[in-house]
Design a protein around this motif. Structure first.
Motif, short mmCIF file in Angstrom:
data_model
loop_
_atom_site.label_atom_id
_atom_site.label_comp_id
_atom_site.label_asym_id
_atom_site.label_seq_id
_atom_site.Cartn_x
_atom_site.Cartn_y
_atom_site.Cartn_z
N LEU A 195 0.14 2.44 -7.60
CA LEU A 195 1.52 2.04 -7.90
C LEU A 195 1.88 0.74 -7.20
CD1 LEU A 195 4.36 2.67 -9.05
CD2 LEU A 195 4.79 3.97 -6.96
N LEU A 196 1.51 0.61 -5.93
CA LEU A 196 1.89 -0.56 -5.15
C LEU A 196 0.95 -1.75 -5.37
CD1 LEU A 196 2.69 1.59 -2.07
CD2 LEU A 196 4.35 0.03 -3.09
N GLY A 197 -0.31 -1.48 -5.62
CA GLY A 197 -1.27 -2.57 -5.78
C GLY A 197 -1.64 -2.89 -7.20
N GLY A 198 -1.37 -1.96 -8.12
CA GLY A 198 -1.69 -2.19 -9.52
C GLY A 198 -2.79 -1.28 -10.02
N ASP A 199 -2.57 -0.61 -11.13
CA ASP A 199 -3.58 0.21 -11.78
C ASP A 199 -3.20 0.39 -13.25
OD1 ASP A 199 -1.49 2.01 -11.71
OD2 ASP A 199 -2.52 3.51 -10.47
N LYS A 200 -4.05 1.09 -14.00
CA LYS A 200 -3.81 1.26 -15.43
C LYS A 200 -2.58 2.10 -15.72
CE LYS A 200 -6.17 2.43 -19.74
NZ LYS A 200 -7.45 2.89 -20.36
N PRO A 201 -2.35 3.23 -15.04
CA PRO A 201 -1.18 4.05 -15.37
C PRO A 201 0.16 3.37 -15.11
CG PRO A 201 -2.81 5.36 -14.19
CD PRO A 201 -3.25 3.93 -14.09
N THR A 261 7.66 -0.20 -17.40
CA THR A 261 8.34 -1.16 -16.54
C THR A 261 8.06 -0.82 -15.09
OG1 THR A 261 10.38 0.16 -16.46
CG2 THR A 261 10.21 -1.50 -18.20
N LYS A 262 8.05 -1.86 -14.25
CA LYS A 262 7.82 -1.63 -12.82
C LYS A 262 8.53 -2.69 -12.01
CE LYS A 262 3.57 -1.87 -10.88
NZ LYS A 262 2.24 -1.39 -10.41
N LEU A 263 9.10 -2.28 -10.88
CA LEU A 263 9.72 -3.18 -9.92
C LEU A 263 9.07 -2.97 -8.56
CD1 LEU A 263 13.52 -2.69 -10.78
CD2 LEU A 263 12.12 -4.68 -11.34
N LYS A 264 8.90 -4.07 -7.82
CA LYS A 264 8.34 -3.98 -6.48
C LYS A 264 9.05 -4.97 -5.57
CE LYS A 264 4.07 -4.60 -3.81
NZ LYS A 264 2.62 -4.96 -3.86
N LEU A 265 9.44 -4.50 -4.40
CA LEU A 265 10.08 -5.34 -3.39
C LEU A 265 9.29 -5.22 -2.10
CD1 LEU A 265 12.53 -7.06 -2.39
CD2 LEU A 265 13.61 -4.88 -1.74
N ASP A 266 8.90 -6.37 -1.53
CA ASP A 266 8.20 -6.31 -0.25
C ASP A 266 9.05 -6.90 0.86
OD1 ASP A 266 7.85 -9.12 -0.14
OD2 ASP A 266 6.00 -8.99 -1.30
N GLY A 267 8.57 -6.74 2.09
CA GLY A 267 9.36 -7.12 3.25
C GLY A 267 9.68 -8.59 3.35
N SER A 268 8.92 -9.43 2.68
CA SER A 268 9.19 -10.87 2.71
C SER A 268 10.34 -11.26 1.79
CB SER A 268 7.93 -11.63 2.30
OG SER A 268 7.63 -11.41 0.93
N GLU A 325 5.20 1.74 1.01
CA GLU A 325 4.08 1.44 1.90
C GLU A 325 4.61 0.75 3.15
OE1 GLU A 325 0.12 -0.48 0.61
OE2 GLU A 325 1.29 -2.16 1.43
N VAL A 326 4.16 1.22 4.31
CA VAL A 326 4.52 0.59 5.58
C VAL A 326 3.23 0.28 6.33
CG1 VAL A 326 5.72 0.85 7.77
CG2 VAL A 326 6.71 1.84 5.70
N THR A 327 3.06 -0.97 6.75
CA THR A 327 1.86 -1.39 7.48
C THR A 327 2.28 -1.94 8.84
OG1 THR A 327 0.74 -1.96 5.42
CG2 THR A 327 -0.18 -2.87 7.44
N ARG A 328 1.63 -1.45 9.89
CA ARG A 328 1.98 -1.88 11.25
C ARG A 328 0.73 -2.30 12.01
NH1 ARG A 328 6.36 -1.39 14.60
NH2 ARG A 328 5.99 -1.23 16.85
N LYS A 329 0.75 -3.51 12.53
CA LYS A 329 -0.31 -3.99 13.42
C LYS A 329 -0.02 -3.42 14.82
CE LYS A 329 -2.34 -6.81 10.44
NZ LYS A 329 -3.75 -6.64 9.99
#
Length: 276
Positions: A16-22, A228-235, A202-206
Motif C-alpha cells: 500500500l505504501l510502496g506500490g503494488d498491483k492491488p 484511487t490512492k492518496l499518500k502523505l509523507d512527513g516531508s 509507516e513510521v521509521t526511526r533512526k
C-alpha cells in the motif's frame, strides 16, 4: 498452510505504501508497457520509460509451468538477466538460479524451503568469494517472526542482519522491522476498512540519531472498478493516483504529487499505460 516468508512480513502494508498491483503504484515518469502471450505460452513484455530527455526501454520474456519457470530480461543498460526455477525438487523445496550476463560472477543459486511452521530462503553466489544470504521465518496462527543475514566470504564478516515481527489478520496487518544492523526501526500497518477501502501508515526511526519519518496512505476502489490512492509523507509531499481499465483491457494510471507545505513548488505528474 505454510508460514509467511521473511520478505512477506507486512506485505500488504508495504504494498500500500510502496506500490503494488492491488493498490497501484505511483509513476511520475511517462511509461508504456505492451504485453502479449505467444501460442506456445511465452509471455512477452516491452516497457519504455521517459526520464527527463532520455527514453529507457526494457524487454522481458517469461515461460512457466507448474514445475518449471524461465524468464529473460533485457535492461536499459543492455544487460541480460536470466532466471530459471524448479518447483518441488523435494517436498517444499524450490531451486532458482540467476545471472546477469555477460558477467558470470553474478550467478546465484537460491533455495526456498517451505513447511507449516518454517520458511527458509538461502542464496549463495556462484563465484570464488560468494556472499551468502539466509532468511528464515516461523509463526503460529496469525503471528510471524523472522530474521535475515548476509555473510561476505571475501571479507569474512557478517554485513547485514535484520529482524521482523508481524501479525497478519484477515482484515489488517501490522509489522515491526529492525534493519540497518539494528540501527533503524520501522513500524508499518494496514487495515481494510471495507471490502473496497484500505488505510495504512509507516513510521521509521533512526535509533542513533532519533530522526523520525512517517507516511500515511489511503486506497479505495470505486464502483466503476477504478482505483484511487492518496499518500502523505512527513516531508509534506502529497501524492494522488487514479487507475482505470478501458473497454479494450488497457490499464491507464495517472499520478500527481505536490508539496502540501509549499504550494509554490512545481507539481510532479506522470502516467503509465499498460497494453495487454
Amino acid at each position: 498452510m505454510p508460514v509467511v516468508s521473511f520478505g512477506d512480513i507486512g506485505k500488504a502494508a508495504k504494498g500500500l505504501l510502496g506500490g503494488d498491483k492491488p493498490t497501484g503504484t505511483f509513476s511520475f515518469d511517462p511509461k508504456l508497457s505492451v504485453s502479449s502471450t505467444t501460442a506456445s505460452g511465452v509471455a512477452l513484455t516491452a516497457t519504455t520509460v521517459q526520464k527527463a530527455d532520455k527514453v529507457e526501454a526494457s524487454l522481458k520474456a517469461a515461460y512457466s509451468t507448474k514445475k518449471y519457470s524461465v524468464d529473460v530480461a533485457l535492461s536499459p543498460d543492455n544487460k541480460v538477466t536470466a532466471t530459471a526455477s524448479i518447483n518441488d525438487v523435494a517436498p517444499g523445496i524450490k531451486l532458482t538460479t540467476s545471472a546477469v550476463l555477460p558477467d558470470p560472477a553474478t550467478a546465484k543459486l537460491t533455495l526456498d524451503y517451505s513447511m507449516p511452521y518454517l520458511a527458509l530462503k538461502s542464496t549463495i553466489g556462484l563465484n570464488a568469494s560468494p556472499v551468502v544470504d539466509v532468511a528464515a521465518s516461523t509463526g503460529y496462527q496469525s503471528f510471524v517472526l523472522g530474521a535475515e543475514t548476509s555473510y561476505d566470504t571475501a571479507k569474512a564478516a557478517v554485513t547485514k542482519y535484520n529482524f521482523a515481527l508481524g501479525y497478519h489478520a484477515p482484515d489488517f496487518q501490522v509489522a515491526a522491522h529492525l534493519t540497518d544492523l539494528t540501527k533503524t526501526l520501522k513500524l508499518i500497518y494496514s487495515h481494510n476498512l471495507t471490502s473496497t477501502s484500505t488505510v495504512g501508515a509507516e513510521v521509521t526511526r533512526k535509533l542513533a540519531t532519533s530522526d523520525t519519518t512517517f507516511a500515511l496512505a489511503y486506497a479505495r476502489k470505486l464502483s466503476n472498478g477504478a482505483l484511487t490512492k492518496l499518500k502523505l509523507d512527513g516531508s509534506g509531499a502529497l501524492s494522488a493516483l487514479y487507475e482505470t481499465k478501458l473497454q479494450g483491457g488497457e490499464k491507464v494510471t495517472g499520478s500527481l504529487q505536490l508539496q502540501a507545505t509549499d504550494l509554490s513548488k512545481p507539481v510532479k505528474y506522470g502516467f503509465a499505460v499498460d497494453l495487454a
